[in-house]
Scaffold this motif. Structure first.
Motif, mmCIF file in Angstrom:
data_model
loop_
_atom_site.group_PDB
_atom_site.id
_atom_site.type_symbol
_atom_site.label_atom_id
_atom_site.label_comp_id
_atom_site.label_asym_id
_atom_site.label_seq_id
_atom_site.Cartn_x
_atom_site.Cartn_y
_atom_site.Cartn_z
ATOM 1 N N VAL A 75 -50.332 -53.487 -42.119
ATOM 2 C CA VAL A 75 -50.408 -53.086 -43.525
ATOM 3 C C VAL A 75 -49.762 -51.714 -43.681
ATOM 4 N N VAL A 76 -48.863 -51.607 -44.654
ATOM 5 C CA VAL A 76 -48.223 -50.331 -44.977
ATOM 6 C C VAL A 76 -48.704 -49.902 -46.363
ATOM 7 N N LEU A 77 -49.350 -48.745 -46.400
ATOM 8 C CA LEU A 77 -49.847 -48.201 -47.663
ATOM 9 C C LEU A 77 -48.963 -47.039 -48.099
ATOM 10 N N GLU A 78 -48.819 -46.875 -49.405
ATOM 11 C CA GLU A 78 -48.121 -45.720 -49.970
ATOM 12 C C GLU A 78 -49.162 -44.738 -50.468
ATOM 13 N N ALA A 79 -48.910 -43.452 -50.255
ATOM 14 C CA ALA A 79 -49.824 -42.420 -50.725
ATOM 15 C C ALA A 79 -49.031 -41.243 -51.277
ATOM 16 N N PRO A 80 -49.316 -40.820 -52.500
ATOM 17 C CA PRO A 80 -48.680 -39.610 -53.021
ATOM 18 C C PRO A 80 -49.492 -38.396 -52.595
ATOM 19 N N GLY A 134 -44.056 -38.641 -51.076
ATOM 20 C CA GLY A 134 -44.494 -40.017 -50.843
ATOM 21 C C GLY A 134 -44.616 -40.267 -49.355
ATOM 22 N N ILE A 135 -45.768 -40.757 -48.935
ATOM 23 C CA ILE A 135 -46.039 -40.994 -47.513
ATOM 24 C C ILE A 135 -46.350 -42.474 -47.316
ATOM 25 N N TYR A 136 -45.824 -43.054 -46.224
ATOM 26 C CA TYR A 136 -46.208 -44.408 -45.812
ATOM 27 C C TYR A 136 -47.203 -44.289 -44.669
ATOM 28 N N LEU A 137 -48.280 -45.042 -44.758
ATOM 29 C CA LEU A 137 -49.313 -45.076 -43.724
ATOM 30 C C LEU A 137 -49.384 -46.501 -43.194
ATOM 31 N N THR A 138 -49.095 -46.678 -41.909
ATOM 32 C CA THR A 138 -49.021 -48.012 -41.320
ATOM 33 C C THR A 138 -50.149 -48.187 -40.304
ATOM 34 N N LEU A 139 -50.855 -49.323 -40.423
ATOM 35 C CA LEU A 139 -51.903 -49.624 -39.456
ATOM 36 C C LEU A 139 -52.024 -51.121 -39.252
ATOM 37 N N LYS A 140 -52.536 -51.507 -38.083
ATOM 38 C CA LYS A 140 -52.791 -52.913 -37.786
ATOM 39 C C LYS A 140 -54.231 -53.220 -38.167
ATOM 40 N N VAL A 141 -54.409 -54.360 -38.807
ATOM 41 C CA VAL A 141 -55.742 -54.828 -39.181
ATOM 42 C C VAL A 141 -55.973 -56.147 -38.450
#
Length: 129
Positions: free
Chosen positions: A6-11, A72-79
């Motif tokens: 999952v890749v989330l966007e965060a300002p 803008g930051i992308y946060l990537t993690l495995k679920v």
């Protein structure tokens, strides 16, 4: 049950910066510090990209107005062991949201992992968000 990336966007808003590069450095440091404080060092932090409305070329999502920056930051993690894409999204947002409490998180992309390989990703944009 499936496994997903999952890749989330965060300002991220940062203060007292002069250039977009300063804003990026401060934002990445701020996010990494918050994630490490919650022992979430498995979350990958990357700079997001925006698309130029004129030429369509991608550029780093960092803007500075006055001495305030927006990055803008992308946060990537495995679920692991999620029941569906939506379940993976909720898990990712809950995990990252624990560290970044007042930051709105939006899904950028979700990929299902099949036999250790990434499958086709689902991109989320204005139309399917």
């Amino acid at each position: 049950m499936g496994d997903y990336i999952v890749v989330l966007e965060a300002p991220i808003i940062v203060r007292d910066v002069e250039t977009p590069e300063d804003a990026i450095n401060v934002a990445v440091s701020k996010v990494a510090k918050a994630l490490n404080k919650e022992k979430l060092d498995f979350v990958k932090v990357e700079i997001g990209y925006s698309q130029c409305p004129v030429c369509g070329s991608p550029f780093e999502s960092a803007f500075v107005i006055g001495s305030v920056g927006l990055v803008g930051i992308y946060l990537t993690l495995k679920v692991f062991n999620a029941q569906s894409l939506e379940h993976a999204e909720r898990i990712a947002k809950a995990v990252v949201g624990k560290a970044l409490k007042r930051v709105p998180l939006k899904v950028f992309e979700i990929k299902e992992i099949h036999n250790g390989r990434e499958g086709e990703g689902v991109h989320f944009d204005e139309e399917n968000a």
